[in-house]
Design a protein around this motif. Sequence first.
Motif, PDB file in Angstrom:
ATOM      1  N   GLN A  37      -6.720  40.742  96.449  1.00 40.05           N
ATOM      2  CA  GLN A  37      -7.137  40.594  95.041  1.00 40.05           C
ATOM      3  C   GLN A  37      -6.915  41.900  94.265  1.00 40.05           C
ATOM      4  O   GLN A  37      -6.383  41.889  93.152  1.00 40.05           O
ATOM      5  CB  GLN A  37      -8.629  40.220  94.949  1.00 40.05           C
ATOM      6  CG  GLN A  37      -8.973  38.853  95.472  1.00 40.05           C
ATOM      7  CD  GLN A  37      -8.717  37.743  94.458  1.00 40.05           C
ATOM      8  OE1 GLN A  37      -7.881  37.880  93.572  1.00 40.05           O
ATOM      9  NE2 GLN A  37      -9.400  36.634  94.614  1.00 40.05           N
ATOM     10  N   VAL A  38      -7.341  43.011  94.861  1.00 37.59           N
ATOM     11  CA  VAL A  38      -7.238  44.302  94.163  1.00 37.59           C
ATOM     12  C   VAL A  38      -5.776  44.702  93.981  1.00 37.59           C
ATOM     13  O   VAL A  38      -5.376  45.173  92.908  1.00 37.59           O
ATOM     14  CB  VAL A  38      -8.024  45.407  94.905  1.00 37.59           C
ATOM     15  CG1 VAL A  38      -7.750  46.777  94.295  1.00 37.59           C
ATOM     16  CG2 VAL A  38      -9.524  45.101  94.879  1.00 37.59           C
ATOM     17  N   LEU A  39      -4.967  44.517  95.014  1.00 41.44           N
ATOM     18  CA  LEU A  39      -3.556  44.906  94.922  1.00 41.44           C
ATOM     19  C   LEU A  39      -2.797  44.102  93.870  1.00 41.44           C
ATOM     20  O   LEU A  39      -1.757  44.535  93.386  1.00 41.44           O
ATOM     21  CB  LEU A  39      -2.876  44.771  96.289  1.00 41.44           C
ATOM     22  CG  LEU A  39      -3.414  45.725  97.370  1.00 41.44           C
ATOM     23  CD1 LEU A  39      -2.747  45.458  98.695  1.00 41.44           C
ATOM     24  CD2 LEU A  39      -3.246  47.174  96.960  1.00 41.44           C
ATOM     25  N   ALA A  40      -3.323  42.942  93.499  1.00 34.39           N
ATOM     26  CA  ALA A  40      -2.685  42.108  92.473  1.00 34.39           C
ATOM     27  C   ALA A  40      -3.112  42.486  91.050  1.00 34.39           C
ATOM     28  O   ALA A  40      -2.583  41.940  90.080  1.00 34.39           O
ATOM     29  CB  ALA A  40      -3.011  40.633  92.733  1.00 34.39           C
ATOM     30  N   LEU A  41      -4.054  43.423  90.912  1.00 31.70           N
ATOM     31  CA  LEU A  41      -4.511  43.819  89.569  1.00 31.70           C
ATOM     32  C   LEU A  41      -3.366  44.486  88.810  1.00 31.70           C
ATOM     33  O   LEU A  41      -2.792  45.459  89.290  1.00 31.70           O
ATOM     34  CB  LEU A  41      -5.681  44.803  89.662  1.00 31.70           C
ATOM     35  CG  LEU A  41      -7.006  44.297  90.208  1.00 31.70           C
ATOM     36  CD1 LEU A  41      -7.999  45.453  90.331  1.00 31.70           C
ATOM     37  CD2 LEU A  41      -7.582  43.183  89.348  1.00 31.70           C
ATOM     38  N   PRO A  42      -3.028  44.006  87.613  1.00 27.45           N
ATOM     39  CA  PRO A  42      -1.920  44.621  86.879  1.00 27.45           C
ATOM     40  C   PRO A  42      -2.178  46.088  86.523  1.00 27.45           C
ATOM     41  O   PRO A  42      -1.262  46.903  86.525  1.00 27.45           O
ATOM     42  CB  PRO A  42      -1.788  43.761  85.615  1.00 27.45           C
ATOM     43  CG  PRO A  42      -2.944  42.831  85.607  1.00 27.45           C
ATOM     44  CD  PRO A  42      -3.590  42.846  86.943  1.00 27.45           C
TER      45      PRO A  42
END
Length: 196
Positions: A37-42
């Motif tokens: 989830q965090v790695l997908a944060l723009p």
Amino acid sequence: MPTKTEQRKLLRQHIRQLRQQLSPAVQQQAATALATQVLALPQLATCQHIALYLANDGELDTLPLIQALWQLGKTLYLPVLHPFAAGYLVFVQYQQHTRLYPNNFGIAEPLPECHRLAPVKQLDMIFTPLVAFDAAGNRLGMGGGFYDRTLAQLPTDSHCQLIGLAHACQQVDDLPCESWDIPLQQIITPEQVLKF
């Protein structure tokens, strides 16, 4: 009718029991899902200086996330009890070889060496632990007020993003808030990203 302080205390006890009952397998899956989830944060692409925490008391495990952020070349910091100002935190750089020592609460932390400190206003992102949260972005911590006092130092126009990390079971309908509680801009669970 219990007072707000009593309500908060009871809520803390209840939610802490819920998350402590999560099995090691569920905790592991949650930690991996959180990192995804965090790695997908723009906004992660433009953030270099990131503070997070080491899990304690059934909190969502951040180790897979820490490893992933190191691989991306991010500079990471851990909260450390302020050596001179009781009730406050300082953020100390955390690298793979950093030695950790238990603090007064038994939580591992690095030594607060001056050359490794980052003033809170220089951080791009702070991931906070929490006991409970609601759909408005309110956060209930362990009750010591360390994060609230420390985050209150941020200027109102700060670029620093305040993001809570929690298991889905830590969400409640409505938190009994106090004037000193610092609300969060986002809360991330293994299942979703909530923005406020």
